[in-house]
Design a protein around this motif. Structure first.
Motif, PDB file in Angstrom:
ATOM      1  N   UNK A 106       0.830  -1.198   0.000  1.00  0.00           N
ATOM      2  CA  UNK A 106       0.000   0.000   0.000  1.00  0.00           C
ATOM      3  C   UNK A 106       0.866   1.250   0.000  1.00  0.00           C
ATOM      4  N   UNK A 107       0.210   2.393  -0.201  1.00  0.00           N
ATOM      5  CA  UNK A 107       0.946   3.657  -0.273  1.00  0.00           C
ATOM      6  C   UNK A 107       1.359   4.203   1.082  1.00  0.00           C
ATOM      7  N   UNK A 108       0.691   3.807   2.152  1.00  0.00           N
ATOM      8  CA  UNK A 108       1.076   4.263   3.492  1.00  0.00           C
ATOM      9  C   UNK A 108       0.394   3.380   4.527  1.00  0.00           C
ATOM     10  N   UNK A 109       0.870   3.472   5.751  1.00  0.00           N
ATOM     11  CA  UNK A 109       0.245   2.734   6.839  1.00  0.00           C
ATOM     12  C   UNK A 109      -1.179   3.195   7.081  1.00  0.00           C
ATOM     13  N   UNK A 110      -1.418   4.477   6.905  1.00  0.00           N
ATOM     14  CA  UNK A 110      -2.766   5.011   7.113  1.00  0.00           C
ATOM     15  C   UNK A 110      -3.745   4.423   6.101  1.00  0.00           C
ATOM     16  N   UNK A 111      -3.383   4.477   4.817  1.00  0.00           N
ATOM     17  CA  UNK A 111      -4.296   3.943   3.801  1.00  0.00           C
ATOM     18  C   UNK A 111      -4.452   2.436   3.933  1.00  0.00           C
ATOM     19  N   UNK A 112      -3.419   1.764   4.423  1.00  0.00           N
ATOM     20  CA  UNK A 112      -3.518   0.319   4.641  1.00  0.00           C
ATOM     21  C   UNK A 112      -4.541   0.003   5.729  1.00  0.00           C
ATOM     22  N   UNK A 113      -4.412   0.631   6.887  1.00  0.00           N
ATOM     23  CA  UNK A 113      -5.319   0.335   7.992  1.00  0.00           C
ATOM     24  C   UNK A 113      -6.757   0.739   7.680  1.00  0.00           C
ATOM     25  N   UNK A 114      -6.919   1.907   7.096  1.00  0.00           N
ATOM     26  CA  UNK A 114      -8.264   2.348   6.722  1.00  0.00           C
ATOM     27  C   UNK A 114      -8.888   1.371   5.729  1.00  0.00           C
ATOM     28  N   UNK A 115      -8.080   0.933   4.755  1.00  0.00           N
ATOM     29  CA  UNK A 115      -8.594   0.031   3.735  1.00  0.00           C
ATOM     30  C   UNK A 115      -8.847  -1.374   4.232  1.00  0.00           C
ATOM     31  N   UNK A 116      -7.919  -1.932   4.989  1.00  0.00           N
ATOM     32  CA  UNK A 116      -8.060  -3.312   5.479  1.00  0.00           C
ATOM     33  C   UNK A 116      -9.296  -3.451   6.359  1.00  0.00           C
ATOM     34  N   UNK A 117      -9.429  -2.563   7.328  1.00  0.00           N
ATOM     35  CA  UNK A 117     -10.529  -2.684   8.294  1.00  0.00           C
ATOM     36  C   UNK A 117     -11.881  -2.458   7.630  1.00  0.00           C
ATOM     37  N   UNK A 118     -11.969  -1.439   6.770  1.00  0.00           N
ATOM     38  CA  UNK A 118     -13.248  -1.147   6.126  1.00  0.00           C
ATOM     39  C   UNK A 118     -13.613  -2.188   5.079  1.00  0.00           C
ATOM     40  N   UNK A 137      -6.154   3.120  12.744  1.00  0.00           N
ATOM     41  CA  UNK A 137      -7.037   1.991  13.052  1.00  0.00           C
ATOM     42  C   UNK A 137      -8.425   2.501  13.425  1.00  0.00           C
ATOM     43  N   UNK A 138      -8.474   3.519  14.269  1.00  0.00           N
ATOM     44  CA  UNK A 138      -9.758   4.100  14.684  1.00  0.00           C
ATOM     45  C   UNK A 138     -10.504   4.639  13.464  1.00  0.00           C
ATOM     46  N   UNK A 139      -9.797   5.333  12.586  1.00  0.00           N
ATOM     47  CA  UNK A 139     -10.452   5.898  11.402  1.00  0.00           C
ATOM     48  C   UNK A 139     -10.953   4.800  10.470  1.00  0.00           C
ATOM     49  N   UNK A 140     -10.217   3.691  10.386  1.00  0.00           N
ATOM     50  CA  UNK A 140     -10.672   2.567   9.581  1.00  0.00           C
ATOM     51  C   UNK A 140     -11.962   1.975  10.116  1.00  0.00           C
ATOM     52  N   UNK A 141     -12.069   1.898  11.426  1.00  0.00           N
ATOM     53  CA  UNK A 141     -13.294   1.373  12.051  1.00  0.00           C
ATOM     54  C   UNK A 141     -14.466   2.315  11.778  1.00  0.00           C
ATOM     55  N   UNK A 142     -14.224   3.613  11.940  1.00  0.00           N
ATOM     56  CA  UNK A 142     -15.288   4.594  11.689  1.00  0.00           C
ATOM     57  C   UNK A 142     -15.767   4.497  10.241  1.00  0.00           C
ATOM     58  N   UNK A 143     -14.822   4.412   9.311  1.00  0.00           N
ATOM     59  CA  UNK A 143     -15.175   4.326   7.891  1.00  0.00           C
ATOM     60  C   UNK A 143     -15.941   3.043   7.575  1.00  0.00           C
ATOM     61  N   UNK A 144     -15.632   1.965   8.273  1.00  0.00           N
ATOM     62  CA  UNK A 144     -16.297   0.681   8.016  1.00  0.00           C
ATOM     63  C   UNK A 144     -17.767   0.693   8.421  1.00  0.00           C
ATOM     64  N   UNK A 145     -18.123   1.601   9.359  1.00  0.00           N
ATOM     65  CA  UNK A 145     -19.468   1.697   9.938  1.00  0.00           C
ATOM     66  C   UNK A 145     -19.801   0.520  10.851  1.00  0.00           C
ATOM     67  N   UNK A 146     -18.798  -0.289  11.157  1.00  0.00           N
ATOM     68  CA  UNK A 146     -19.015  -1.356  12.138  1.00  0.00           C
ATOM     69  C   UNK A 146     -19.123  -0.744  13.533  1.00  0.00           C
ATOM     70  N   UNK A 147     -19.693  -1.491  14.447  1.00  0.00           N
ATOM     71  CA  UNK A 147     -19.800  -1.023  15.829  1.00  0.00           C
ATOM     72  C   UNK A 147     -18.461  -1.245  16.527  1.00  0.00           C
ATOM     73  N   UNK A 148     -17.910  -0.191  17.095  1.00  0.00           N
ATOM     74  CA  UNK A 148     -16.610  -0.287  17.753  1.00  0.00           C
ATOM     75  C   UNK A 148     -16.771  -0.535  19.244  1.00  0.00           C
ATOM     76  N   UNK A 149     -16.057  -1.553  19.726  1.00  0.00           N
ATOM     77  CA  UNK A 149     -15.979  -1.852  21.148  1.00  0.00           C
ATOM     78  C   UNK A 149     -14.530  -1.672  21.576  1.00  0.00           C
ATOM     79  N   UNK A 150     -14.253  -0.646  22.363  1.00  0.00           N
ATOM     80  CA  UNK A 150     -12.871  -0.385  22.786  1.00  0.00           C
ATOM     81  C   UNK A 150     -12.616  -1.065  24.130  1.00  0.00           C
TER      82      UNK A 150
END
Length: 393
Positions: A106-118, A137-150
């Motif tokens: 991927x082009x960066x760690x940010x785009x990887x995490x956002x993309x993988x999780x979503x 990681x948090x932004x990837x979860x938000x983008x996925x629209x899944x329910x986040x449990x921290x």
């Protein structure tokens, strides 16, 4: 003046008053242990260049060769005409190094995490995320629209309590960093593997700060603990210990094929320049062969942590090359960082929202290419400033 402009300027002023305003500083690379910042030579204790490879001539020459052969830019996404043969060669070497069936860059760690999780989860799914996970990681979860449990940081009991309450029919993803970037501690990977198997979850691990640093051949903490067959998704970056740029995910061939077909941050972005791929390839080979760099880094890290702790600094739970000095006050932390720069040391003040309120700190990160004399000098300077500011007695 427009109302939106007034609102944003007021917000900037509020950030300034809380001593949280950030500014860019002009940096020039000097050598593998020093930089020039604002015209001053500083010992670099702020870099993620853990093995000192960013300035390695072999990476630089590999970049030049790749640019000469393939050009300066990739010109398109990988699914159009950006998938040069060099990409496939690097991913084959990456998968071989990590001991997996396939790999994707991927082009960066940010785009990887956002993309993988979503891509792994969606609106009807659940994600269980360590409270101290990286923002990407948090932004990837938000983008996925899944329910986040921290779950509380590294708290397996709390995680299991949350997993027990999860509906059986929902897809469950557990995600964690291995080395936490602001605290320098590590995730309880063995316990996480046990829980993911017990509750039928997917386990994704971010090895950004452990790739190159742990493992017999620098594969990462997962391999160091011999858990590579039990972790479903291994993500990491080339921009830290490997001294280059970009990120990766490794796993089963079907999973990589799924990402190629479904991941928006992969499909809709221009491929990395060939020069970057050349440096990645060189770094992968060097990291596997030059084990002395890892040994030196671990020795320096242990020495540095012990010295600061013995002096009375609060270094939290760090057990790695990332060593925070917790101060608490934003203002004092900024002052400490400025005093360090005045004495010739680059070390950054980390403040909220990067870390929780009241936990502002100086984040020191070590490199294998430092000398023992440089490290001892830095420790003495840090101690002097700490005493002068009343942080230690």
């Amino acid at each position: 003046m427009h109302s939106w402009e007034e609102q944003m300027k007021a917000e900037l002023l509020h950030i300034e008053k809380k001593a949280q305003r950030r500014r860019l500083h002009s940096i020039d690379f000097l050598n593998n242990s020093s930089i020039i910042m604002n015209g001053r030579k500083l010992l670099n204790l702020a870099s993620n260049n853990y093995l000192g490879l960013a300035g390695d001539d072999r990476l630089i020459e590999a970049s030049i060769r790749a640019a000469r052969e393939y050009g300066a830019g990739s010109t398109a996404s990988r699914l159009i005409v950006g998938n040069y043969s060099l990409y496939e060669h690097v991913e084959t070497e990456l998968a071989r190094w990590k001991g997996t069936e396939a790999a994707l860059i991927f082009n960066s760690g940010y785009t990887a995490n956002v993309g993988i999780i979503s891509t792994l989860v969606g609106r009807n799914d659940l994600v269980f995320s360590d409270k101290w996970n990286h923002a990407s990681i948090i932004d990837g979860i938000i983008l996925s629209r899944a329910e986040m449990k921290r779950y509380q940081h590294n708290d397996l009991d709390h995680l299991e309590t949350l997993l027990k309450k999860a509906p059986l029919h929902k897809r469950k993803l557990i995600v964690t960093d291995t080395v936490f970037s602001m605290d320098g501690d590590i995730a309880p990977l063995k316990g996480l593997v046990e829980l993911k198997e017990k509750y039928g979850a997917i386990l994704m691990v971010d090895e950004a700060h452990s790739s190159g640093v742990y493992g017999e051949r620098g594969e990462g903490l997962i391999h160091d603990l011999r858990l590579q067959e039990q972790v479903d998704v291994q993500m990491g970056t080339f921009s830290k210990a490997l001294g280059s740029f970009g990120a990766y995910v490794t796993g089963k061939q079907w999973l990589i094929d799924y990402f190629v077909n479904k991941m928006r941050s992969f499909i809709f972005t221009t491929a990395l320049p060939p020069a970057v791929l050349g440096s990645i390839l060189a770094a992968i080979h060097i990291v596997q062969q030059e084990t002395a760099r890892r040994k030196q880094l671990h020795e320096y890290s242990q020495y540095f942590r012990k010295k600061l702790s013995d002096l009375g600094f609060n270094i939290g739970t760090s057990v790695t090359q990332i060593v925070p000095v917790l101060i608490g006050s934003n203002e004092l932390t900024v002052q400490f960082s400025e005093r360090l720069q005045e004495r010739g040391i680059a070390a950054v003040a980390i403040r909220p929202p990067t870390v929780p309120e009241g936990t502002a700190r100086i984040r020191f990160s070590l490199m294998a290419t430092l000398t023992k004399d440089e490290l001892d000098w830095a420790i003495n300077e840090i101690a002097t400033i700490g005493q002068e500011m009343g942080i230690i007695s």
